[in-house]
Design a protein around this motif. Structure first.
Motif, PDB file in Angstrom:
ATOM      1  N   LEU A   1      68.083 -61.024  34.192  1.00  0.00           N
ATOM      2  CA  LEU A   1      67.226 -59.875  33.596  1.00  0.00           C
ATOM      3  C   LEU A   1      66.686 -59.066  34.972  1.00  0.00           C
ATOM      4  N   LEU A   2      66.341 -59.811  35.731  1.00  0.00           N
ATOM      5  CA  LEU A   2      65.712 -58.950  37.092  1.00  0.00           C
ATOM      6  C   LEU A   2      66.935 -58.221  37.626  1.00  0.00           C
ATOM      7  N   SER A   3      67.938 -58.895  37.794  1.00  0.00           N
ATOM      8  CA  SER A   3      69.080 -57.973  38.450  1.00  0.00           C
ATOM      9  C   SER A   3      69.570 -56.840  37.595  1.00  0.00           C
ATOM     10  N   ARG A   4      68.869 -56.325  36.875  1.00  0.00           N
ATOM     11  CA  ARG A   4      69.164 -55.012  35.870  1.00  0.00           C
ATOM     12  C   ARG A   4      68.673 -53.900  36.863  1.00  0.00           C
ATOM     13  N   TYR A   5      68.109 -54.000  37.996  1.00  0.00           N
ATOM     14  CA  TYR A   5      67.391 -53.164  38.928  1.00  0.00           C
ATOM     15  C   TYR A   5      68.369 -52.800  39.802  1.00  0.00           C
ATOM     16  N   ASP A   6      69.707 -53.777  39.911  1.00  0.00           N
ATOM     17  CA  ASP A   6      70.738 -53.602  41.074  1.00  0.00           C
ATOM     18  C   ASP A   6      71.871 -53.125  40.328  1.00  0.00           C
ATOM     19  N   VAL A   7      72.192 -53.099  39.048  1.00  0.00           N
ATOM     20  CA  VAL A   7      73.289 -52.570  38.506  1.00  0.00           C
ATOM     21  C   VAL A   7      73.333 -50.950  38.196  1.00  0.00           C
TER      22      VAL A   7
ATOM     23  N   THR B   1      80.448 -66.017  29.791  1.00  0.00           N
ATOM     24  CA  THR B   1      81.564 -65.082  30.189  1.00  0.00           C
ATOM     25  C   THR B   1      81.249 -63.591  30.217  1.00  0.00           C
ATOM     26  N   LEU B   2      80.420 -63.099  29.463  1.00  0.00           N
ATOM     27  CA  LEU B   2      79.880 -61.633  29.580  1.00  0.00           C
ATOM     28  C   LEU B   2      79.203 -61.488  30.947  1.00  0.00           C
ATOM     29  N   THR B   3      78.237 -62.320  31.219  1.00  0.00           N
ATOM     30  CA  THR B   3      77.864 -62.189  32.392  1.00  0.00           C
ATOM     31  C   THR B   3      78.850 -62.032  33.581  1.00  0.00           C
ATOM     32  N   ILE B   4      80.028 -62.770  33.561  1.00  0.00           N
ATOM     33  CA  ILE B   4      80.970 -62.900  34.706  1.00  0.00           C
ATOM     34  C   ILE B   4      81.781 -61.415  34.506  1.00  0.00           C
TER      35      ILE B   4
ATOM     36  N   ASP C   1      78.783 -58.959  39.095  1.00  0.00           N
ATOM     37  CA  ASP C   1      79.400 -59.457  40.185  1.00  0.00           C
ATOM     38  C   ASP C   1      78.457 -60.700  40.863  1.00  0.00           C
ATOM     39  N   GLY C   2      77.283 -60.428  40.646  1.00  0.00           N
ATOM     40  CA  GLY C   2      76.744 -61.457  41.659  1.00  0.00           C
ATOM     41  C   GLY C   2      76.542 -62.977  40.962  1.00  0.00           C
ATOM     42  N   TRP C   3      76.660 -63.019  39.789  1.00  0.00           N
ATOM     43  CA  TRP C   3      76.456 -64.456  38.985  1.00  0.00           C
ATOM     44  C   TRP C   3      77.655 -65.182  38.678  1.00  0.00           C
ATOM     45  N   ASP C   4      78.814 -64.858  39.208  1.00  0.00           N
ATOM     46  CA  ASP C   4      80.036 -65.355  39.053  1.00  0.00           C
ATOM     47  C   ASP C   4      80.037 -67.150  39.066  1.00  0.00           C
ATOM     48  N   VAL C   5      79.735 -67.340  40.240  1.00  0.00           N
ATOM     49  CA  VAL C   5      79.762 -68.689  40.570  1.00  0.00           C
ATOM     50  C   VAL C   5      78.802 -69.464  39.734  1.00  0.00           C
ATOM     51  N   THR C   6      77.615 -69.117  39.753  1.00  0.00           N
ATOM     52  CA  THR C   6      76.362 -69.746  38.731  1.00  0.00           C
ATOM     53  C   THR C   6      76.983 -69.913  37.441  1.00  0.00           C
ATOM     54  N   ALA C   7      77.350 -68.825  36.717  1.00  0.00           N
ATOM     55  CA  ALA C   7      77.901 -68.726  35.406  1.00  0.00           C
ATOM     56  C   ALA C   7      79.070 -69.851  35.361  1.00  0.00           C
ATOM     57  N   ILE C   8      79.848 -69.988  36.005  1.00  0.00           N
ATOM     58  CA  ILE C   8      80.925 -70.969  36.085  1.00  0.00           C
ATOM     59  C   ILE C   8      80.540 -72.308  36.004  1.00  0.00           C
ATOM     60  N   VAL C   9      79.560 -72.607  36.908  1.00  0.00           N
ATOM     61  CA  VAL C   9      78.978 -74.025  37.294  1.00  0.00           C
ATOM     62  C   VAL C   9      78.444 -74.265  35.737  1.00  0.00           C
ATOM     63  N   GLN C  10      77.679 -73.230  35.227  1.00  0.00           N
ATOM     64  CA  GLN C  10      76.811 -73.579  33.968  1.00  0.00           C
ATOM     65  C   GLN C  10      77.909 -73.535  32.791  1.00  0.00           C
ATOM     66  N   MET C  11      79.077 -73.123  32.812  1.00  0.00           N
ATOM     67  CA  MET C  11      79.899 -73.118  31.751  1.00  0.00           C
ATOM     68  C   MET C  11      80.738 -74.646  31.971  1.00  0.00           C
ATOM     69  N   VAL C  12      80.874 -75.187  33.097  1.00  0.00           N
ATOM     70  CA  VAL C  12      81.403 -76.436  33.012  1.00  0.00           C
ATOM     71  C   VAL C  12      80.592 -77.375  32.787  1.00  0.00           C
ATOM     72  N   LEU C  13      79.384 -77.256  32.967  1.00  0.00           N
ATOM     73  CA  LEU C  13      78.137 -78.113  32.648  1.00  0.00           C
ATOM     74  C   LEU C  13      78.142 -78.185  30.978  1.00  0.00           C
TER      75      LEU C  13
END
Length: 142
Positions: free
Chosen positions: A36-42, A94-97, A101-113
């Motif tokens: 949500l806070l990263s909306r300032y960087d997109v 998946t939508l986040t990925i 671009d900045g949240w790919d690794v974190t989102a993948i870890v959450q998906m695996v979990l």
């Protein structure tokens, strides 16, 4: 003379799942706030979608935290709600990925979990803990 019903011991797998559900819910809440806070960087055309995805990830993270105690008690409704929340979180990650671009690794870890949690809760021996139990007697019945 009535005897007390035998208490069902929670399997270790379910205890681990409860810890992982709490961890997943907390991490998803933090991740949603950060998205949500990263909306300032997109780019300007992605601000709305990034904001909505971040808010949804945080919301479903909080809802996941809320059902953790029900999963610990063996509630079948909590297991079903957890499944729905995790499925929606998989879509949101998946939508986040796709959108950022900045949240790919974190989102993948959450998906695996999330997938690991679904397997633990629905596969035996964890699923045996969520069987139907006799309802508690009504204390107000004559």
């Amino acid at each position: 003379m009535t005897t007390a019903p035998a208490s069902v011991r929670r399997p270790v797998v379910v205890t681990i799942a409860v810890v992982l559900v709490s961890l997943s819910g907390g991490l998803n809440t933090v991740l949603g706030i950060l998205i949500l806070l990263s909306r300032y960087d997109v780019a300007d055309d992605l601000v709305l979608s990034t904001s909505l995805i971040g808010a949804a990830v945080a919301l479903f993270g909080l809802l996941t935290l809320a059902v953790a105690s029900g999963v610990a008690r063996g509630s079948r409704l909590s297991r079903l709600l957890l499944t729905v929340y995790l499925a929606l979180q998989l879509v949101l990650h998946t939508l986040t990925i796709i959108t950022s671009d900045g949240w790919d690794v974190t989102a993948i870890v959450q998906m695996v979990l999330a997938v690991a949690l679904l397997v633990v809760v629905w596969a035996p021996p964890g699923s045996r803990y969520f069987v139907s139990r006799a309802p508690a007697p009504d204390p107000f019945a004559p």
